[in-house]
Design an enzyme around this catalytic site. Structure first.
Site, PDB file in Angstrom:
ATOM      1  N   SER A 109       0.846  -1.192   0.000  1.00  0.00           N
ATOM      2  CA  SER A 109       0.000   0.000   0.000  1.00  0.00           C
ATOM      3  C   SER A 109       0.889   1.253   0.000  1.00  0.00           C
ATOM      4  O   SER A 109       1.766   1.373  -0.862  1.00  0.00           O
ATOM      5  CB  SER A 109      -0.958  -0.066   1.197  1.00  0.00           C
ATOM      6  OG  SER A 109      -2.018   0.839   1.041  1.00  0.00           O
ATOM      7  N   ASP A 249      -9.133  -5.093  -5.710  1.00  0.00           N
ATOM      8  CA  ASP A 249      -8.316  -4.143  -4.955  1.00  0.00           C
ATOM      9  C   ASP A 249      -8.847  -2.717  -5.069  1.00  0.00           C
ATOM     10  O   ASP A 249      -9.348  -2.307  -6.122  1.00  0.00           O
ATOM     11  CB  ASP A 249      -6.890  -4.187  -5.530  1.00  0.00           C
ATOM     12  CG  ASP A 249      -5.809  -3.793  -4.552  1.00  0.00           C
ATOM     13  OD1 ASP A 249      -6.086  -3.004  -3.639  1.00  0.00           O
ATOM     14  OD2 ASP A 249      -4.674  -4.274  -4.738  1.00  0.00           O
ATOM     15  N   HIS A 276      -7.287  -5.823  -1.352  1.00  0.00           N
ATOM     16  CA  HIS A 276      -6.072  -5.073  -1.035  1.00  0.00           C
ATOM     17  C   HIS A 276      -5.069  -5.869  -0.200  1.00  0.00           C
ATOM     18  O   HIS A 276      -3.964  -5.382   0.046  1.00  0.00           O
ATOM     19  CB  HIS A 276      -6.482  -3.794  -0.278  1.00  0.00           C
ATOM     20  CG  HIS A 276      -5.453  -2.724  -0.219  1.00  0.00           C
ATOM     21  ND1 HIS A 276      -4.822  -2.206  -1.331  1.00  0.00           N
ATOM     22  CD2 HIS A 276      -4.931  -2.041   0.846  1.00  0.00           C
ATOM     23  CE1 HIS A 276      -3.971  -1.261  -0.972  1.00  0.00           C
ATOM     24  NE2 HIS A 276      -4.002  -1.148   0.343  1.00  0.00           N
TER      25      HIS A 276
END
Length: 313
Positions: A109, A249, A276
């Site tokens: 991320s 995602d 994610h």
């Protein structure tokens, strides 16, 4: 299940402390896997399962970025204290303090953008880069997030917008609507794994960094990162790179595409059953894909030299 740490503690970072954990032996013949967590303002907990790579003979280093977890908390720091440069310097400082001469970065991320920025500076000790579930540009990502928000069930985005406009994003109604997005695009597992919940609780307990740099939620980025992009630095990344996204995602294909287009040596793996968090949602395939990438990297040099990373603190 994660392995017990072989070493953990804190290292000085200017007047502050950065918490770290090592699993395995840093003197092993394979470069260390250094894990850079997301947020900014999260903690290492939700990525702790990656310590399992130590069972394959590869030392694994986790750390909590400044402001959260076991590292120094600074709830009263000015907003302009929290910068990308601060976290680049912290990473460089950690590598130096732990005497990590050769390493592979895995950034997840926000950590993926941070790792890409680090890699673009061509540190001599870096041997590979894994960018997991990271957009290449916040402005591009925000456009894509608007598309995902528009596909939420009727009334959800209207509720989100109403509270965002009113500044009431701490309300129970906003949090419930936010969870609808998160359950679709952040983690599709029910219930959420304990380590993921632990990281979110850490953000809740001290939201200073997250709210300053990101905002009140994953999809309402109004903090200092809202205009940040690594796109123009991607051609400078010279190490083999693995790009990972999930089919569901919050980081859509369009927001990850610049890595594929601009990093010279990159391969992209899409996890069909993940959002994610493919390391949690498809852990076996994630392990297999990352292990294959690591195995394919050049072996550690016989006469390693210290990593030369930019460090100004």
């Amino acid at each position: 299940m994660s392995l017990s740490p072989s070493r953990k503690g804190t290292v000085p970072f200017g007047p502050y402390r950065t918490w770290y954990r090592v699993t395995g032996n840093l003197d092993a013949p394979t470069p260390a896997l250094v894990v850079v967590h997301g947020g900014p303002g999260s903690t290492h907990d939700y990525l702790l399962g990656l310590a399992g790579f130590a069972e394959r003979g590869r030392p694994v280093v986790h750390y909590d970025q400044l402001g959260n977890g076991g590292s120094t908390h600074l709830p009263h720091a000015d907003a302009d204290f929290w910068t990308v440069r601060l976290f680049l310097d912290e990473l460089a400082n950690l590598l130096t303090a732990l005497e990590i001469r050769e390493y592979v970065l895995l950034g997840q991320s926000w950590g993926g953008l941070l790792a890409a920025e680090h890699a673009a500076r061509r540190p001599s000790g870096l041997r590979g880069l894994i960018v997991a579930n990271a957009p290449a540009s916040y402005p591009l990502w925000l456009r894509e997030l608007a598309v995902l928000r528009g596909r939420l069930p009727d009334g959800v985005d209207e509720t989100l917008v109403r509270h965002e406009d009113a500044g009431t994003t701490d309300s129970a109604e906003y949090l419930a609507a936010m969870r609808v997005f998160y359950d679709r695009h952040v983690c599709r597992l029910r219930p959420w794994p304990q380590n993921l919940t632990a990281s979110f609780m850490e953000i809740h307990n001290d939201p200073t960094v997250y709210r300053t740099m990101n905002g009140p939620s994953e999809f309402h980025v109004i903090g200092s990162l809202r205009d940040w992009s690594v796109v123009d630095r991607l051609p400078s990344i010279v190490v083999p790179t693995l790009l990972i996204t999930g089919r569901h995602d919050e980081v859509t294909p369009a927001s990850a595409q610049p890595y594929q287009d601009l990093v010279p040596d990159v391969r992209w793996e899409v996890f069909e059953e993940s959002s994610h968090m493919p390391h949690l949602e498809e852990p076996q395939r994630f392990t297999d894909v990352v292990a294959a990438f690591l195995t394919g990297l050049p072996p550690r040099s016989t006469a390693p030299r210290p990593a030369t990373v930019e460090h100004t603190r």
